[in-house]
Design a protein around this motif. Structure first.
Motif, PDB file in Angstrom:
ATOM      1  N   THR A 195     109.202  98.675  31.959  1.00  0.00           N
ATOM      2  CA  THR A 195     109.017 100.287  31.647  1.00  0.00           C
ATOM      3  C   THR A 195     109.961 101.066  32.112  1.00  0.00           C
ATOM      4  O   THR A 195     110.451 101.143  33.340  1.00  0.00           O
ATOM      5  N   PRO A 196     110.385 101.952  31.095  1.00  0.00           N
ATOM      6  CA  PRO A 196     111.676 102.867  31.432  1.00  0.00           C
ATOM      7  C   PRO A 196     110.935 103.809  32.651  1.00  0.00           C
ATOM      8  O   PRO A 196     109.720 104.263  32.799  1.00  0.00           O
ATOM      9  N   ALA A 197     112.192 104.196  33.530  1.00  0.00           N
ATOM     10  CA  ALA A 197     111.812 105.465  34.625  1.00  0.00           C
ATOM     11  C   ALA A 197     111.552 106.732  33.906  1.00  0.00           C
ATOM     12  O   ALA A 197     112.088 106.956  32.835  1.00  0.00           O
ATOM     13  N   ALA A 198     110.834 107.425  34.389  1.00  0.00           N
ATOM     14  CA  ALA A 198     110.556 108.761  33.987  1.00  0.00           C
ATOM     15  C   ALA A 198     112.019 109.605  34.108  1.00  0.00           C
ATOM     16  O   ALA A 198     112.449 109.676  34.974  1.00  0.00           O
ATOM     17  N   PRO A 199     112.309 110.470  33.114  1.00  0.00           N
ATOM     18  CA  PRO A 199     113.474 111.351  33.090  1.00  0.00           C
ATOM     19  C   PRO A 199     113.421 112.148  34.306  1.00  0.00           C
ATOM     20  O   PRO A 199     112.391 112.882  34.559  1.00  0.00           O
ATOM     21  N   ALA A 200     114.560 112.351  35.005  1.00  0.00           N
ATOM     22  CA  ALA A 200     114.473 113.385  35.887  1.00  0.00           C
ATOM     23  C   ALA A 200     114.647 114.877  35.499  1.00  0.00           C
ATOM     24  O   ALA A 200     114.986 115.002  34.459  1.00  0.00           O
ATOM     25  N   ALA A 201     113.974 115.760  36.405  1.00  0.00           N
ATOM     26  CA  ALA A 201     113.852 117.070  35.832  1.00  0.00           C
ATOM     27  C   ALA A 201     115.307 117.729  35.674  1.00  0.00           C
ATOM     28  O   ALA A 201     116.055 117.436  36.596  1.00  0.00           O
ATOM     29  N   PRO A 202     115.549 118.565  34.890  1.00  0.00           N
ATOM     30  CA  PRO A 202     116.737 119.197  34.699  1.00  0.00           C
ATOM     31  C   PRO A 202     116.935 120.169  35.896  1.00  0.00           C
ATOM     32  O   PRO A 202     116.378 120.646  36.382  1.00  0.00           O
ATOM     33  N   ALA A 203     118.313 119.927  36.452  1.00  0.00           N
ATOM     34  CA  ALA A 203     118.904 120.904  37.444  1.00  0.00           C
ATOM     35  C   ALA A 203     119.539 122.100  37.119  1.00  0.00           C
ATOM     36  O   ALA A 203     120.105 122.082  36.047  1.00  0.00           O
ATOM     37  N   ALA A 204     119.408 123.273  37.912  1.00  0.00           N
ATOM     38  CA  ALA A 204     120.256 124.380  37.349  1.00  0.00           C
ATOM     39  C   ALA A 204     121.607 123.786  37.864  1.00  0.00           C
ATOM     40  O   ALA A 204     122.137 123.030  38.988  1.00  0.00           O
ATOM     41  N   PRO A 205     122.795 124.518  37.063  1.00  0.00           N
ATOM     42  CA  PRO A 205     124.216 123.996  37.316  1.00  0.00           C
ATOM     43  C   PRO A 205     124.577 124.964  38.498  1.00  0.00           C
ATOM     44  O   PRO A 205     124.005 125.907  38.849  1.00  0.00           O
TER      45      PRO A 205
END
Length: 117
Positions: free
Chosen positions: A105-115
């Motif tokens: 099963t694919p891993a959950a996508p990581a939360a977007p981080a602020a640049p």
């Protein structure tokens, strides 16, 4: 033995080509030896000789072809699947079938981080 017959076969083939090219063609000036001008043999005698020579060389070519085919067949042995002893195994041999591969099963996508600045 095969080499001797093969050399004879090639000599007959070369002679056959030469004799065929010497014959007068029906359609016109395609033959090499079809010209006029006297000589020892008349046109009819030359035609009969060349026709007879072609037939003899063609028979020799046929005989040497069949002889070479039979000698080569005996030298290599049976090549048909029907002539081979033993059972025929299915494609892949006698190995047991492999278990199907289940994809992870694919891993959950990581939360977007602020640049970073």
């Amino acid at each position: 033995m095969i080499t001797v017959i093969l050399v004879v076969h090639l000599l007959i083939a070369i002679a056959l080509v030469a004799v065929i090219l010497l014959q007068r063609s029906e359609g016109g000036a395609l033959g090499i030896g079809g010209g006029g001008g006297g000589g020892m043999m008349s046109g009819r005698a030359a035609g009969n000789l060349l026709t007879r020579t072609t037939a003899i060389l063609a028979a020799g070519f046929f005989v040497t072809s069949m002889t070479l085919a039979l000698l080569q067949d005996r030298a290599t042995g049976p090549s048909s699947v029907m002539d081979r002893p033993g059972p025929i195994e299915p494609f892949g041999g006698s190995q047991p079938p492999m278990a199907p591969v289940v994809p992870e099963t694919p891993a959950a996508p990581a939360a977007p981080a602020a640049p970073e600045r």
